[in-house]
Design a protein around this motif. Structure first.
Motif, PDB file in Angstrom:
ATOM      1  N   GLY A 145      63.645  46.298  27.375  1.00 19.53           N
ATOM      2  CA  GLY A 145      63.416  46.392  28.819  1.00 19.53           C
ATOM      3  C   GLY A 145      61.928  46.469  29.139  1.00 19.53           C
ATOM      4  N   GLY A 146      61.199  47.256  28.366  1.00 17.13           N
ATOM      5  CA  GLY A 146      59.751  47.352  28.542  1.00 17.13           C
ATOM      6  C   GLY A 146      59.061  46.025  28.274  1.00 17.13           C
ATOM      7  N   MET A 147      59.576  45.279  27.298  1.00 14.09           N
ATOM      8  CA  MET A 147      59.006  43.967  27.002  1.00 14.09           C
ATOM      9  C   MET A 147      59.201  43.004  28.167  1.00 14.09           C
ATOM     10  SD  MET A 147      59.976  43.667  22.953  1.00 14.09           S
ATOM     11  CE  MET A 147      59.596  41.940  22.843  1.00 14.09           C
ATOM     12  N   ILE A 148      60.338  43.092  28.842  1.00 17.27           N
ATOM     13  CA  ILE A 148      60.570  42.231  30.008  1.00 17.27           C
ATOM     14  C   ILE A 148      59.570  42.570  31.116  1.00 17.27           C
ATOM     15  CG2 ILE A 148      62.179  41.750  31.900  1.00 17.27           C
ATOM     16  CD1 ILE A 148      64.450  41.922  29.870  1.00 17.27           C
ATOM     17  N   VAL A 149      59.353  43.852  31.362  1.00 18.28           N
ATOM     18  CA  VAL A 149      58.399  44.267  32.390  1.00 18.28           C
ATOM     19  C   VAL A 149      56.987  43.813  32.022  1.00 18.28           C
ATOM     20  CG1 VAL A 149      57.332  46.280  33.503  1.00 18.28           C
ATOM     21  CG2 VAL A 149      59.806  46.199  33.166  1.00 18.28           C
ATOM     22  N   LEU A 150      56.592  44.006  30.762  1.00 19.24           N
ATOM     23  CA  LEU A 150      55.270  43.587  30.306  1.00 19.24           C
ATOM     24  C   LEU A 150      55.108  42.073  30.402  1.00 19.24           C
ATOM     25  CD1 LEU A 150      52.518  44.221  29.011  1.00 19.24           C
ATOM     26  CD2 LEU A 150      53.645  44.026  26.779  1.00 19.24           C
ATOM     27  N   ALA A 151      56.130  41.336  29.987  1.00 17.73           N
ATOM     28  CA  ALA A 151      56.066  39.875  30.054  1.00 17.73           C
ATOM     29  C   ALA A 151      55.947  39.390  31.493  1.00 17.73           C
ATOM     30  CB  ALA A 151      57.293  39.268  29.379  1.00 17.73           C
ATOM     31  N   THR A 152      56.650  40.031  32.397  1.00 15.63           N
ATOM     32  CA  THR A 152      56.560  39.663  33.811  1.00 15.63           C
ATOM     33  C   THR A 152      55.150  39.922  34.340  1.00 15.63           C
ATOM     34  OG1 THR A 152      58.895  40.172  34.114  1.00 15.63           O
ATOM     35  CG2 THR A 152      57.548  40.064  36.103  1.00 15.63           C
ATOM     36  N   ALA A 153      54.578  41.055  33.979  1.00 17.33           N
ATOM     37  CA  ALA A 153      53.218  41.373  34.408  1.00 17.33           C
ATOM     38  C   ALA A 153      52.209  40.382  33.815  1.00 17.33           C
ATOM     39  CB  ALA A 153      52.858  42.801  34.003  1.00 17.33           C
ATOM     40  N   LEU A 154      52.377  40.038  32.536  1.00  9.62           N
ATOM     41  CA  LEU A 154      51.474  39.072  31.911  1.00  9.62           C
ATOM     42  C   LEU A 154      51.588  37.693  32.551  1.00  9.62           C
ATOM     43  CD1 LEU A 154      51.675  39.962  28.110  1.00  9.62           C
ATOM     44  CD2 LEU A 154      49.698  40.181  29.629  1.00  9.62           C
ATOM     45  N   THR A 155      52.812  37.266  32.859  1.00 11.31           N
ATOM     46  CA  THR A 155      53.012  35.975  33.506  1.00 11.31           C
ATOM     47  C   THR A 155      52.291  35.951  34.849  1.00 11.31           C
ATOM     48  OG1 THR A 155      55.158  35.742  32.408  1.00 11.31           O
ATOM     49  CG2 THR A 155      54.761  34.344  34.320  1.00 11.31           C
ATOM     50  N   ALA A 156      52.421  37.015  35.618  1.00 14.79           N
ATOM     51  CA  ALA A 156      51.734  37.096  36.909  1.00 14.79           C
ATOM     52  C   ALA A 156      50.215  37.105  36.712  1.00 14.79           C
ATOM     53  CB  ALA A 156      52.182  38.340  37.671  1.00 14.79           C
ATOM     54  N   LEU A 157      49.734  37.837  35.711  1.00 15.79           N
ATOM     55  CA  LEU A 157      48.296  37.892  35.434  1.00 15.79           C
ATOM     56  C   LEU A 157      47.763  36.510  35.068  1.00 15.79           C
ATOM     57  CD1 LEU A 157      45.607  39.433  34.858  1.00 15.79           C
ATOM     58  CD2 LEU A 157      46.433  39.634  32.500  1.00 15.79           C
ATOM     59  N   PHE A 158      48.450  35.817  34.155  1.00 10.47           N
ATOM     60  CA  PHE A 158      47.994  34.489  33.732  1.00 10.47           C
ATOM     61  C   PHE A 158      47.974  33.519  34.902  1.00 10.47           C
ATOM     62  CE2 PHE A 158      49.777  35.489  29.254  1.00 10.47           C
ATOM     63  CZ  PHE A 158      48.624  36.180  28.926  1.00 10.47           C
ATOM     64  N   ALA A 159      48.982  33.581  35.754  1.00  8.62           N
ATOM     65  CA  ALA A 159      49.032  32.692  36.928  1.00  8.62           C
ATOM     66  C   ALA A 159      47.885  33.021  37.891  1.00  8.62           C
ATOM     67  CB  ALA A 159      50.382  32.816  37.635  1.00  8.62           C
ATOM     68  N   TRP A 160      47.633  34.304  38.131  1.00 15.17           N
ATOM     69  CA  TRP A 160      46.559  34.697  39.033  1.00 15.17           C
ATOM     70  C   TRP A 160      45.196  34.265  38.491  1.00 15.17           C
ATOM     71  CZ3 TRP A 160      42.331  37.979  38.511  1.00 15.17           C
ATOM     72  CH2 TRP A 160      41.631  38.227  39.688  1.00 15.17           C
ATOM     73  N   VAL A 161      44.957  34.474  37.182  1.00 15.33           N
ATOM     74  CA  VAL A 161      43.678  34.089  36.580  1.00 15.33           C
ATOM     75  C   VAL A 161      43.482  32.577  36.691  1.00 15.33           C
ATOM     76  CG1 VAL A 161      42.409  33.916  34.395  1.00 15.33           C
ATOM     77  CG2 VAL A 161      43.501  36.073  35.029  1.00 15.33           C
ATOM     78  N   ALA A 162      44.528  31.807  36.381  1.00 18.29           N
ATOM     79  CA  ALA A 162      44.427  30.354  36.489  1.00 18.29           C
ATOM     80  C   ALA A 162      44.135  29.942  37.926  1.00 18.29           C
ATOM     81  CB  ALA A 162      45.708  29.695  35.987  1.00 18.29           C
ATOM     82  N   TRP A 163      44.823  30.539  38.883  1.00 23.84           N
ATOM     83  CA  TRP A 163      44.578  30.235  40.293  1.00 23.84           C
ATOM     84  C   TRP A 163      43.137  30.571  40.662  1.00 23.84           C
ATOM     85  CZ3 TRP A 163      43.336  33.790  44.166  1.00 23.84           C
ATOM     86  CH2 TRP A 163      43.260  33.261  45.454  1.00 23.84           C
ATOM     87  N   LYS A 164      42.666  31.730  40.242  1.00 20.21           N
ATOM     88  CA  LYS A 164      41.314  32.172  40.586  1.00 20.21           C
ATOM     89  C   LYS A 164      40.267  31.204  40.027  1.00 20.21           C
ATOM     90  CE  LYS A 164      39.050  35.498  42.582  1.00 20.21           C
ATOM     91  NZ  LYS A 164      39.046  35.573  44.027  1.00 20.21           N
ATOM     92  N   LEU A 165      40.481  30.720  38.806  1.00 22.36           N
ATOM     93  CA  LEU A 165      39.508  29.828  38.175  1.00 22.36           C
ATOM     94  C   LEU A 165      39.500  28.427  38.783  1.00 22.36           C
ATOM     95  CD1 LEU A 165      39.813  30.843  34.424  1.00 22.36           C
ATOM     96  CD2 LEU A 165      37.928  31.338  35.998  1.00 22.36           C
ATOM     97  N   THR A 166      40.487  28.116  39.608  1.00 22.04           N
ATOM     98  CA  THR A 166      40.509  26.800  40.263  1.00 22.04           C
ATOM     99  C   THR A 166      39.887  26.846  41.656  1.00 22.04           C
ATOM    100  OG1 THR A 166      42.737  27.151  41.155  1.00 22.04           O
ATOM    101  CG2 THR A 166      42.566  26.030  39.009  1.00 22.04           C
ATOM    102  N   ARG A 167      39.484  27.994  42.124  1.00 21.14           N
ATOM    103  CA  ARG A 167      38.863  28.116  43.447  1.00 21.14           C
ATOM    104  C   ARG A 167      37.510  27.390  43.435  1.00 21.14           C
ATOM    105  NH1 ARG A 167      43.046  28.183  44.738  1.00 21.14           N
ATOM    106  NH2 ARG A 167      42.058  27.312  46.555  1.00 21.14           N
ATOM    107  N   PRO A 168      37.151  26.720  44.522  1.00 23.19           N
ATOM    108  CA  PRO A 168      35.907  25.938  44.561  1.00 23.19           C
ATOM    109  C   PRO A 168      34.642  26.755  44.245  1.00 23.19           C
ATOM    110  CG  PRO A 168      37.281  25.418  46.455  1.00 23.19           C
ATOM    111  CD  PRO A 168      37.943  26.554  45.750  1.00 23.19           C
TER     112      PRO A 168
END
Length: 183
Positions: A145-168
């Motif tokens: 259960g903890g792994m699911i929560v951690l994986a969800t947080a990591l997925t959100a983090l990776f998506a946010w970082v990728a989005w941030k790095l694409t900003r002009p």
């Protein structure tokens, strides 16, 4: 090869991201490296191969522990190198980091998708045992259960970082200034 970083502005967001991933990569290198060098790997005799389901899955992971740790070390080293390049604002670093975040996003998402299947492989007794503190399966269910929560947080983090790095404004930090292209 031109190593001088671009002379454009340096956002605190990119610097903070780079430092966070540098520290995470160093921690992973130290943890996994000491395990490999010391030979302190989990024992395989904790699982019965004939039991099937979850236990056989853990046995499969334990059998491949050295290979998994080697892959973890290689990934941490790549993350460290790309993160340092990101900190220096090298022109290729932003694209490489985007690739790293994309890989992390997909891999974590796939691992998260597999975790419910692991729960399905557990015997029916595990469901009731998960709520009994003295039952060893309770810890395993809590860990999953903890792994699911951690994986969800990591997925959100990776998506946010990728989005941030694409900003002009962030992209501009990695483009060479006109003075760099003249000489």
């Amino acid at each position: 090869m031109h190593i001088t970083p671009p002379s454009r502005g340096r956002s605190s967001t990119v610097s903070a991201l780079a430092w966070a991933f540098i520290l995470a990569a160093l921690a992973t290198l130290v943890f996994a490296g000491t395990r490999v060098v010391s030979g302190d790997l989990p024992a395989l005799d904790v699982a019965d191969h004939g039991a099937g389901g979850l236990i056989a899955g853990f046995a499969w992971v334990l059998e491949r522990g050295p290979a998994i740790l080697t892959l973890l070390l290689a990934g941490a080293l790549a993350t460290l190198l790309i993160s340092v390049a990101l900190l220096l604002r090298l022109s290729w670093a932003r694209r490489a980091f985007l690739g790293l975040m994309s890989f992390g996003f997909v891999a974590t998402l796939m691992a998260t998708a597999v975790t419910p299947m692991v729960f399905a492989l557990m015997p029916d007794e595990a469901t009731t045992g998960a709520f009994i503190p003295d039952d060893p399966l309770a810890g395993m269910v809590g860990l999953l259960g903890g792994m699911i929560v951690l994986a969800t947080a990591l997925t959100a983090l990776f998506a946010w970082v990728a989005w941030k790095l694409t900003r002009p404004q962030i992209k501009a930090e990695f483009e060479p200034s006109p003075a760099d292209t003249d000489g």
